[in-house]
Design a protein around this motif. Structure first.
Motif, PDB file in Angstrom:
ATOM      1  N   ARG A 179       3.491   3.760   8.155  1.00  0.00           N
ATOM      2  CA  ARG A 179       3.108   4.512   7.566  1.00  0.00           C
ATOM      3  C   ARG A 179       1.770   4.177   7.703  1.00  0.00           C
TER       4      ARG A 179
ATOM      5  N   ASP B 144      -2.298  11.476   4.121  1.00  0.00           N
ATOM      6  CA  ASP B 144      -2.450  11.984   3.296  1.00  0.00           C
ATOM      7  C   ASP B 144      -4.320  11.860   1.774  1.00  0.00           C
ATOM      8  N   GLY B 145      -4.602  10.056   1.953  1.00  0.00           N
ATOM      9  CA  GLY B 145      -6.062   9.666   1.617  1.00  0.00           C
ATOM     10  C   GLY B 145      -6.842  10.822   2.175  1.00  0.00           C
TER      11      GLY B 145
ATOM     12  N   ARG C  50      -0.613   6.887   5.463  1.00  0.00           N
ATOM     13  CA  ARG C  50      -1.472   6.697   4.375  1.00  0.00           C
ATOM     14  C   ARG C  50      -2.959   7.683   4.743  1.00  0.00           C
TER      15      ARG C  50
ATOM     16  N   GLN D 176       4.168  12.012   2.547  1.00  0.00           N
ATOM     17  CA  GLN D 176       4.935  11.476   1.557  1.00  0.00           C
ATOM     18  C   GLN D 176       5.913  11.492   1.931  1.00  0.00           C
TER      19      GLN D 176
ATOM     20  N   ARG E 142      -0.260  16.827   2.720  1.00  0.00           N
ATOM     21  CA  ARG E 142      -0.299  15.339   1.664  1.00  0.00           C
ATOM     22  C   ARG E 142       1.226  15.454   1.379  1.00  0.00           C
TER      23      ARG E 142
ATOM     24  N   LYS F  25       1.075  -1.363  -0.010  1.00  0.00           N
ATOM     25  CA  LYS F  25      -0.192   0.105  -0.062  1.00  0.00           C
ATOM     26  C   LYS F  25       0.800   1.384   0.034  1.00  0.00           C
ATOM     27  N   PRO F  26       0.791   1.783  -0.995  1.00  0.00           N
ATOM     28  CA  PRO F  26       1.318   3.593  -0.958  1.00  0.00           C
ATOM     29  C   PRO F  26       1.504   4.281   0.049  1.00  0.00           C
ATOM     30  N   VAL F  27       1.679   5.240   0.601  1.00  0.00           N
ATOM     31  CA  VAL F  27       1.590   6.292   1.079  1.00  0.00           C
ATOM     32  C   VAL F  27       0.624   7.400   0.306  1.00  0.00           C
ATOM     33  N   ASP F  28       0.964   7.677  -0.737  1.00  0.00           N
ATOM     34  CA  ASP F  28       0.212   8.522  -1.783  1.00  0.00           C
ATOM     35  C   ASP F  28      -1.059   8.180  -2.096  1.00  0.00           C
ATOM     36  N   PHE F  29      -1.903   9.015  -2.222  1.00  0.00           N
ATOM     37  CA  PHE F  29      -3.554   8.355  -1.968  1.00  0.00           C
ATOM     38  C   PHE F  29      -3.628   7.607  -3.405  1.00  0.00           C
ATOM     39  N   GLU F  30      -3.199   9.144  -4.305  1.00  0.00           N
ATOM     40  CA  GLU F  30      -3.616   8.738  -5.905  1.00  0.00           C
ATOM     41  C   GLU F  30      -2.353   7.747  -6.461  1.00  0.00           C
TER      42      GLU F  30
END
Lengths: 147, 351
Positions: free
Chosen positions: B147, B154-155, B151, B184, B180, A116-121
């Motif tokens: 992490r 950011d999400g 998430r 990241q 964000r 799972k990436p941290v960056d939501f996009e």
């Protein structure tokens, strides 16, 4: 052909919300069944406990590894050990990139491992690709006991 | 002290009796036995090293002095073959015995010390193993637990940006964007730290590694990541080195990746990889003609989290070079750099 559910095994409510959002943004219409821990996941799959008599047969399982009660790898082991669920596609979807988790997951028969990436996009994009592959492109294994 | 004049003509045992204060004295008994053997066999008899204390004169404190002797008793036969005399010849081997004893004691002491040290080493090795185990567990936790909240940050910031766009002004959107980016960035830092700790934990396997081939693969990946960029890669052929192939790959990825990054603003970018034959050990280098840095800050270069450029100029976590250095050190090598601002930088390492 009736659309089958996606079983999402995830203990973090935030991650559940974000995964639902990512699936929705990709227009994935399948029902999303959420199990909050390993034991609940097994109940859903085998029709035990609170889900007695009503097992589900999902299209794919999105499985987090660190779960309360019964952890992800144990769930995977049980899925592969049972004839009813042996062929069920399981995508491990987790934060960890630790080698032991990769080796453990593939070793127990996971079909795929996605971090799972941290960056939501990026996460949305990952879910898009997962959806495209597992729900559309990939041929599902036959359901056991059916023609 | 016994003088020659004083003993001539007197009996052997009268002149050299046993030390009366030493109940364990065996001198006279052993001598008698030896002489008896000579008499019986009419052949020389060599006695074992014998402790025989001699009298110390009153002027030197009196009493007896410890001495060791090596006596040989030889028969003298007459014309008729009968024994007429026995020659008792003695050599003072006290010094020899003393040295030998000292040597034995020293050896024992050293052996004792060696045992102690071994026990200590074993204890330390266990401590290290326990520490590594803890580190492993810690890293594993970090990997998961730190992490996950990032998430969420950011999400949901992204969710706000999307769903409430019409209710947010430019400032609002800017703040959420910064939130964000912060999340990241922290994710990248965590990944960097994990990679760094993984390097220390991994076992080192040494084998010949084709560094030129690795460098070419990495160069191709870099080019794919940004096809618009025109960068010339000059990779010396057939360069190889002895080490852990995975870890050395990480070294090259970091150095070439840095070179790629810091030539982003350079027009005719050129990145080289090769070796210089500079003495017995081959020295490997990665050179670029990019932004370079001021040599004044060269010391800080390999420190973890140290950066010589702001994140606006060139992105980065500052962990890459610390990881490189740690890997090189684990291989018993050295890493260093030379550079000139705006002219480029060269990173050297040995294995």
């Amino acid at each position: 052909m009736a659309q089958r559910a996606i079983l999402l095994v995830e203990d973090s409510p935030d991650d559940v919300a974000l995964t639902r959002r990512a699936l929705a943004k990709n227009n994935i219409q399948n029902e999303i069944v959420v199990a909050r821990d390993g034991a609940e996941a097994l109940d859903y799959l085998f029709g035990t406990g609170a889900q007695a008599g009503k097992p589900i047969a999902p299209e794919v399982v999105l499985l987090d590894l660190k779960l309360p009660k019964v952890d992800g790898l144990e769930v995977l082991r049980r899925i592969r050990a049972d004839a009813r669920t042996k062929l069920l596609p399981v995508v491990v979807l987790t934060s960890s990139k630790e080698e032991r988790d990769l080796v453990g997951s593939y070793g127990l028969g996971a079909n795929s491992y996605v971090r799972k990436p941290v960056d939501f996009e990026q996460f949305v994009e990952a879910v898009r690709q997962l959806g495209l592959y597992w729900l559309i492109l990939n041929e599902s294994p036959p359901r056991p006991g059916r023609l | 002290m016994t003088t020659r004049a004083g003993i001539l003509g007197r009996g052997l045992f009268e002149v050299f009796p046993d030390n009366p204060d030493d109940p364990t004295a065996t001198g006279t008994a052993n001598l008698r036995a030896s002489l008896k053997r000579v008499l019986e066999r009419r052949a020389p008899d060599t006695m074992a090293v014998q402790k025989y204390d001699i009298r110390r004169p009153a002027s030197e404190g009196g009493g007896f002095e410890v001495r060791y002797w090596s006596p040989v008793n030889s028969p003298v036969l007459g014309l008729d073959g009968e024994l007429t005399h026995i020659i008792h010849r003695v050599e003072d081997v006290t010094e020899f015995v003393r040295l030998k004893t000292e040597q034995q004691e020293r050896t024992k002491a050293l052996e004792g010390k060696a045992e102690q040290m071994e026990a200590e080493v074993f204890r330390r090795a266990q401590e290290i193993q326990a520490a590594n185990q803890e580190l492993e567990t810690f890293s594993y936790s970090v990997s998961h637990d730190l992490r996950a909240p990032l998430r969420s940050i950011d999400g949901f910031s992204q969710a706000l940006l999307e769903d409430y766009a019409d209710r947010l002004d430019d400032h609002g959107r800017d703040y959420l964007q910064r939130i964000r980016e912060g999340a990241q960035r922290m994710g990248r830092l965590i990944d960097g730290m994990l990679a760094l700790s993984r390097v220390s934990r991994a076992a080192l396997a040494r084998e010949p590694v084709l560094l030129s081939a690795e460098a070419r693969v990495i160069a191709a990946e870099l080019k794919r990541s940004d096809p618009a960029r025109e960068v010339e890669f000059v990779i010396a052929p057939n360069v190889s080195g002895d080490g852990d192939s995975r870890l050395l790959r990480i070294v090259l990825e970091n150095l070439l990746g840095n070179a790629w990054k810091f030539t982003a603003k350079t027009r005719a970018a050129r990145i080289e990889f090769g070796t210089t034959t500079d003495g017995a050990r081959p020295t490997y280098f990665v050179r670029d003609n990019g932004a370079g840095f001021d040599m004044k800050y060269a010391e800080k270069l390999f420190g973890a989290f140290q950066r010589l450029h702001s994140p606006d100029e060139f992105p980065g976590t500052g962990i890459g070079l610390a990881t490189v250095q740690r890997i090189i050190h684990r291989h018993g090598g050295r890493a260093w750099a030379e550079a000139e601002e705006q002219r480029g930088a060269t990173f050297y390492f040995t294995l």
